[in-house]
Design a protein around this motif. Structure first.
Motif, PDB file in Angstrom:
ATOM      1  N   LYS A   3       0.815  -1.220   0.000  1.00 36.18           N
ATOM      2  CA  LYS A   3       0.000   0.000   0.000  1.00 36.18           C
ATOM      3  C   LYS A   3       0.846   1.266   0.000  1.00 36.18           C
ATOM      4  N   GLY A   4       1.899   1.275   0.780  1.00 39.14           N
ATOM      5  CA  GLY A   4       2.671   2.501   0.913  1.00 39.14           C
ATOM      6  C   GLY A   4       3.650   2.761  -0.221  1.00 39.14           C
ATOM      7  N   ASP A   5       3.853   1.772  -1.100  1.00 38.52           N
ATOM      8  CA  ASP A   5       4.824   1.925  -2.181  1.00 38.52           C
ATOM      9  C   ASP A   5       4.213   2.762  -3.295  1.00 38.52           C
ATOM     10  N   ARG A   6       4.720   3.937  -3.497  1.00 39.54           N
ATOM     11  CA  ARG A   6       4.141   4.842  -4.491  1.00 39.54           C
ATOM     12  C   ARG A   6       4.554   4.511  -5.916  1.00 39.54           C
ATOM     13  N   LYS A   7       5.431   3.505  -6.094  1.00 41.24           N
ATOM     14  CA  LYS A   7       5.851   3.127  -7.441  1.00 41.24           C
ATOM     15  C   LYS A   7       4.996   2.024  -8.036  1.00 41.24           C
ATOM     16  N   THR A   8       4.089   1.460  -7.250  1.00 39.90           N
ATOM     17  CA  THR A   8       3.239   0.388  -7.751  1.00 39.90           C
ATOM     18  C   THR A   8       1.812   0.893  -7.922  1.00 39.90           C
ATOM     19  N   ALA A   9       1.056   0.155  -8.742  1.00 37.14           N
ATOM     20  CA  ALA A   9      -0.334   0.550  -8.985  1.00 37.14           C
ATOM     21  C   ALA A   9      -1.145   0.484  -7.702  1.00 37.14           C
ATOM     22  N   LYS A  10      -0.844  -0.493  -6.849  1.00 37.70           N
ATOM     23  CA  LYS A  10      -1.573  -0.616  -5.582  1.00 37.70           C
ATOM     24  C   LYS A  10      -1.297   0.587  -4.687  1.00 37.70           C
ATOM     25  N   GLY A  11      -0.043   1.021  -4.664  1.00 33.62           N
ATOM     26  CA  GLY A  11       0.302   2.201  -3.876  1.00 33.62           C
ATOM     27  C   GLY A  11      -0.327   3.459  -4.438  1.00 33.62           C
ATOM     28  N   LYS A  12      -0.440   3.537  -5.768  1.00 33.15           N
ATOM     29  CA  LYS A  12      -1.082   4.702  -6.393  1.00 33.15           C
ATOM     30  C   LYS A  12      -2.562   4.745  -6.025  1.00 33.15           C
ATOM     31  N   ARG A  13      -3.203   3.593  -6.015  1.00 35.86           N
ATOM     32  CA  ARG A  13      -4.620   3.561  -5.640  1.00 35.86           C
ATOM     33  C   ARG A  13      -4.794   3.955  -4.178  1.00 35.86           C
ATOM     34  N   TYR A  14      -3.892   3.500  -3.332  1.00 33.57           N
ATOM     35  CA  TYR A  14      -3.973   3.817  -1.906  1.00 33.57           C
ATOM     36  C   TYR A  14      -3.792   5.309  -1.667  1.00 33.57           C
ATOM     37  N   ASN A  15      -2.854   5.922  -2.399  1.00 27.84           N
ATOM     38  CA  ASN A  15      -2.573   7.338  -2.225  1.00 27.84           C
ATOM     39  C   ASN A  15      -3.453   8.235  -3.086  1.00 27.84           C
ATOM     40  N   SER A  16      -4.350   7.631  -3.863  1.00 28.59           N
ATOM     41  CA  SER A  16      -5.250   8.365  -4.768  1.00 28.59           C
ATOM     42  C   SER A  16      -4.476   9.266  -5.717  1.00 28.59           C
ATOM     43  N   SER A  17      -3.443   8.703  -6.324  1.00 28.43           N
ATOM     44  CA  SER A  17      -2.665   9.473  -7.288  1.00 28.43           C
ATOM     45  C   SER A  17      -2.523   8.670  -8.564  1.00 28.43           C
ATOM     46  N   TYR A  18      -2.073   9.331  -9.593  1.00 27.53           N
ATOM     47  CA  TYR A  18      -1.891   8.706 -10.895  1.00 27.53           C
ATOM     48  C   TYR A  18      -0.429   8.846 -11.293  1.00 27.53           C
ATOM     49  N   GLY A  19      -0.005   8.032 -12.207  1.00 29.48           N
ATOM     50  CA  GLY A  19       1.375   8.090 -12.666  1.00 29.48           C
ATOM     51  C   GLY A  19       1.620   7.005 -13.688  1.00 29.48           C
ATOM     52  N   ASN A  20       2.899   6.690 -13.914  1.00 31.04           N
ATOM     53  CA  ASN A  20       3.233   5.680 -14.906  1.00 31.04           C
ATOM     54  C   ASN A  20       2.695   4.309 -14.512  1.00 31.04           C
ATOM     55  N   ALA A  21       2.702   3.996 -13.247  1.00 31.34           N
ATOM     56  CA  ALA A  21       2.228   2.697 -12.794  1.00 31.34           C
ATOM     57  C   ALA A  21       0.712   2.611 -12.838  1.00 31.34           C
TER      58      ALA A  21
END
Length: 63
Positions: A3-21
């Protein structure tokens, strides 16, 4: 990697952000329907058992 990893899609969903993942989904124009995707039929064909080879014994001849 969770959840806390902002480089993975799961982390992006948890943090409500978008990016390459986790890219933003593109929206289609109103009134256009996507064609349904046909699934491939998966058949499992049972193979016939292989024929066993029988060794031919030759008779020994005495001279």
């Amino acid at each position: 990697m969770g959840k806390g990893d902002r480089k993975t899609a799961k982390g992006k969903r948890y943090n409500s952000s978008y990016g390459n993942a986790r890219g933003k989904a593109t929206t289609k124009a109103a009134g256009t329907a996507a064609a349904p995707v046909a699934k491939k039929a998966t058949k499992t064909v049972a193979k016939a058992p292989a024929a066993k080879k029988v060794a031919v014994k030759k008779a020994a001849t005495k001279e």
